[in-house]
Design a protein around this motif. Sequence first.
Motif, PDB file in Angstrom:
ATOM      1  N   PRO A  60       0.844  -1.194   0.000  1.00  0.00           N
ATOM      2  CA  PRO A  60       0.000   0.000   0.000  1.00  0.00           C
ATOM      3  C   PRO A  60       0.880   1.245   0.000  1.00  0.00           C
ATOM      4  O   PRO A  60       2.070   1.182   0.302  1.00  0.00           O
ATOM      5  CB  PRO A  60      -0.781  -0.115   1.320  1.00  0.00           C
ATOM      6  CG  PRO A  60      -0.699  -1.550   1.705  1.00  0.00           C
ATOM      7  CD  PRO A  60       0.627  -2.030   1.186  1.00  0.00           C
ATOM      8  N   ASP A  61       0.300   2.367  -0.310  1.00  0.00           N
ATOM      9  CA  ASP A  61       0.985   3.650  -0.189  1.00  0.00           C
ATOM     10  C   ASP A  61       0.831   4.094   1.265  1.00  0.00           C
ATOM     11  O   ASP A  61      -0.228   4.565   1.673  1.00  0.00           O
ATOM     12  CB  ASP A  61       0.345   4.663  -1.140  1.00  0.00           C
ATOM     13  CG  ASP A  61       1.028   6.018  -1.111  1.00  0.00           C
ATOM     14  OD1 ASP A  61       1.824   6.263  -0.181  1.00  0.00           O
ATOM     15  OD2 ASP A  61       0.750   6.828  -2.013  1.00  0.00           O
ATOM     16  N   ALA A  62       1.889   3.938   2.037  1.00  0.00           N
ATOM     17  CA  ALA A  62       1.827   4.256   3.469  1.00  0.00           C
ATOM     18  C   ALA A  62       2.182   5.701   3.764  1.00  0.00           C
ATOM     19  O   ALA A  62       2.365   6.064   4.929  1.00  0.00           O
ATOM     20  CB  ALA A  62       2.756   3.325   4.248  1.00  0.00           C
ATOM     21  N   SER A  63       2.243   6.535   2.732  1.00  0.00           N
ATOM     22  CA  SER A  63       2.619   7.933   2.960  1.00  0.00           C
ATOM     23  C   SER A  63       1.632   8.637   3.882  1.00  0.00           C
ATOM     24  O   SER A  63       2.006   9.561   4.605  1.00  0.00           O
ATOM     25  CB  SER A  63       2.725   8.686   1.636  1.00  0.00           C
ATOM     26  OG  SER A  63       1.478   8.703   0.958  1.00  0.00           O
ATOM     27  N   GLY A  64       0.373   8.211   3.883  1.00  0.00           N
ATOM     28  CA  GLY A  64      -0.630   8.834   4.725  1.00  0.00           C
ATOM     29  C   GLY A  64      -0.865   8.130   6.044  1.00  0.00           C
ATOM     30  O   GLY A  64      -1.831   8.447   6.757  1.00  0.00           O
TER      31      GLY A  64
ATOM     32  N   GLY B 104       5.955   1.038  -7.315  1.00  0.00           N
ATOM     33  CA  GLY B 104       6.238   0.131  -6.203  1.00  0.00           C
ATOM     34  C   GLY B 104       5.125   0.036  -5.183  1.00  0.00           C
ATOM     35  O   GLY B 104       5.124  -0.874  -4.351  1.00  0.00           O
ATOM     36  N   CYS B 105       4.174   0.982  -5.221  1.00  0.00           N
ATOM     37  CA  CYS B 105       3.018   0.933  -4.331  1.00  0.00           C
ATOM     38  C   CYS B 105       1.757   1.185  -5.150  1.00  0.00           C
ATOM     39  O   CYS B 105       1.840   1.578  -6.323  1.00  0.00           O
ATOM     40  CB  CYS B 105       3.142   1.948  -3.199  1.00  0.00           C
ATOM     41  SG  CYS B 105       3.127   3.678  -3.737  1.00  0.00           S
ATOM     42  N   VAL B 106       0.620   0.976  -4.546  1.00  0.00           N
ATOM     43  CA  VAL B 106      -0.630   1.155  -5.275  1.00  0.00           C
ATOM     44  C   VAL B 106      -0.803   2.619  -5.682  1.00  0.00           C
ATOM     45  O   VAL B 106      -0.356   3.530  -4.983  1.00  0.00           O
ATOM     46  CB  VAL B 106      -1.846   0.722  -4.431  1.00  0.00           C
ATOM     47  CG1 VAL B 106      -1.807  -0.754  -4.117  1.00  0.00           C
ATOM     48  CG2 VAL B 106      -1.956   1.543  -3.152  1.00  0.00           C
ATOM     49  N   PRO B 107      -1.454   2.870  -6.807  1.00  0.00           N
ATOM     50  CA  PRO B 107      -1.753   4.252  -7.186  1.00  0.00           C
ATOM     51  C   PRO B 107      -2.845   4.837  -6.287  1.00  0.00           C
ATOM     52  O   PRO B 107      -3.505   4.118  -5.533  1.00  0.00           O
ATOM     53  CB  PRO B 107      -2.232   4.121  -8.636  1.00  0.00           C
ATOM     54  CG  PRO B 107      -2.730   2.720  -8.752  1.00  0.00           C
ATOM     55  CD  PRO B 107      -1.885   1.901  -7.826  1.00  0.00           C
ATOM     56  N   ALA B 108      -3.028   6.137  -6.393  1.00  0.00           N
ATOM     57  CA  ALA B 108      -3.935   6.844  -5.482  1.00  0.00           C
ATOM     58  C   ALA B 108      -5.360   6.331  -5.552  1.00  0.00           C
ATOM     59  O   ALA B 108      -6.049   6.231  -4.532  1.00  0.00           O
ATOM     60  CB  ALA B 108      -3.903   8.341  -5.796  1.00  0.00           C
ATOM     61  N   ASP B 109      -5.839   5.983  -6.759  1.00  0.00           N
ATOM     62  CA  ASP B 109      -7.235   5.573  -6.879  1.00  0.00           C
ATOM     63  C   ASP B 109      -7.506   4.231  -6.219  1.00  0.00           C
ATOM     64  O   ASP B 109      -8.661   3.916  -5.902  1.00  0.00           O
ATOM     65  CB  ASP B 109      -7.665   5.553  -8.347  1.00  0.00           C
ATOM     66  CG  ASP B 109      -6.855   4.585  -9.200  1.00  0.00           C
ATOM     67  OD1 ASP B 109      -5.728   4.234  -8.799  1.00  0.00           O
ATOM     68  OD2 ASP B 109      -7.339   4.187 -10.269  1.00  0.00           O
ATOM     69  N   ILE B 110      -6.474   3.444  -5.974  1.00  0.00           N
ATOM     70  CA  ILE B 110      -6.637   2.201  -5.212  1.00  0.00           C
ATOM     71  C   ILE B 110      -6.437   2.455  -3.727  1.00  0.00           C
ATOM     72  O   ILE B 110      -7.172   1.931  -2.892  1.00  0.00           O
ATOM     73  CB  ILE B 110      -5.666   1.113  -5.714  1.00  0.00           C
ATOM     74  CG1 ILE B 110      -6.034   0.690  -7.145  1.00  0.00           C
ATOM     75  CG2 ILE B 110      -5.674  -0.099  -4.782  1.00  0.00           C
ATOM     76  CD1 ILE B 110      -5.135  -0.366  -7.740  1.00  0.00           C
ATOM     77  N   GLN B 111      -5.467   3.296  -3.385  1.00  0.00           N
ATOM     78  CA  GLN B 111      -5.190   3.554  -1.967  1.00  0.00           C
ATOM     79  C   GLN B 111      -6.415   4.105  -1.242  1.00  0.00           C
ATOM     80  O   GLN B 111      -6.652   3.780  -0.074  1.00  0.00           O
ATOM     81  CB  GLN B 111      -4.016   4.524  -1.826  1.00  0.00           C
ATOM     82  CG  GLN B 111      -3.617   4.801  -0.383  1.00  0.00           C
ATOM     83  CD  GLN B 111      -3.212   3.541   0.361  1.00  0.00           C
ATOM     84  OE1 GLN B 111      -2.505   2.685  -0.170  1.00  0.00           O
ATOM     85  NE2 GLN B 111      -3.674   3.407   1.602  1.00  0.00           N
TER      86      GLN B 111
END
Length: 426
Positions: A193-197, A242-249
């Motif tokens: 996942p995109d863990a930036s948030g 390397g991580c999911v795009p925003a529309d999936i996150q």
Amino acid sequence: MASKQVNRRAFLSMAASVVGLSCCPALRAGGIPLRFIWWGSAERADITRRAVSLFEANHPGVTVETDYLEWLDYWQHFVTLVAKSQTPDLIQMDYRYLALYARHGVLLPLDRYLGNQLNIASFGPHNIDACRVDGDLYGVNLGINSSAAILDTGAWADAGVEPPGFGTTWEAFAQKCEAFAKGNRRDNVYATPDASGSLAVFENWLRQKGKALYDADGQLAFTAADVSDWFEYWAGIRRVNGCVPADIQVLSKHSFQSSLLILGYTAMDYAHSNMFLNYQARMAQSLDLIPFPVFEGGAPGHYHKPSQMLSVGASSASPAIAVELANFLVMSPPAVRILGVDRGIPASPAMRQILLPQLDVAGRKTIAYIDRLDPFIGPLPDLPPPNAGEVAITFQSIGHEIAFRRLSPRQGGEQLFRQASAILAR
């Protein structure tokens, strides 16, 4: 010290934004009625109700009304109950909100019950004191846990990449995510996942740098540059798929039903170790737990914390019975066997020994993870400030804005710092 009187106007203001949530009145037909609420899955509800039924069988005349919701709905519901002066007798409480409700007089101090209805000396001072606010005990530790990455090692193997493990650095992790993107043959599947948030993952990153989310006064203990660097790190992973795009996150709603790992979009997820059983129950493939990546030579980022606590409502008509129920759930062998490690590893060594023989592979992996995590464990941070939950929501929202390219990492870091500072200044 903050006032311990309930700021009714503040709670009513918070509750005013809650739409469509109703309150269930306590049972009043004879005997001693108790209300007990918690958040979690349907599986958690089933085992908790089984344990509560044992308590009722051993306490004729006591009737326990139970209710549960998913994480976000639970806290909206709880705010409403508090605002309407309908606080339950027994409350599943989270570490981040303990100080807020303790200092506003919503929770009952429990020290007077220690050694009587509350026999938890075997927890040890650390696991008892983790539930204190301003020196007073406001919670009963339901279990020990720590943050974890939950890993589908088979998905990594299929992509031809050695999965991350204990001691993988942040730099190596980014490289592995890029390699996964190049080697993966599954449609719409990403390494992570995109863990930036995720404020929890960011906190681990900060602690490894010798910093923290908050200082002892409840103010930000990091800089705008720190969070900008974090957002830039994930922007780099995003650029190489390397991580999911925003529309999936944005599909992730902090529930098992919306976990990107369980939904099949990623080869890992970020959670607390006590959630591992629920992940494994929902997936056919074998899963593993690993720590978050590390900085070589950095400080430990993880810490042991109460997975959840049991708190007693200050307005409870039967506080001693509510405390006795809390004690039963953590110190009665039959109840401990029923609850297992769903809420974390029992804080009492004696209860862990009672539980160990019945655990399945997933349960044993959870305990093994906690045992192996010692080199990555640092001290428990200061209690988060009352508005920490709002900061976490803001952090996630800005992470999404950056992922959708509406903000740059630097702009997002500066905006997060401003907004979080303003939230904490209220």
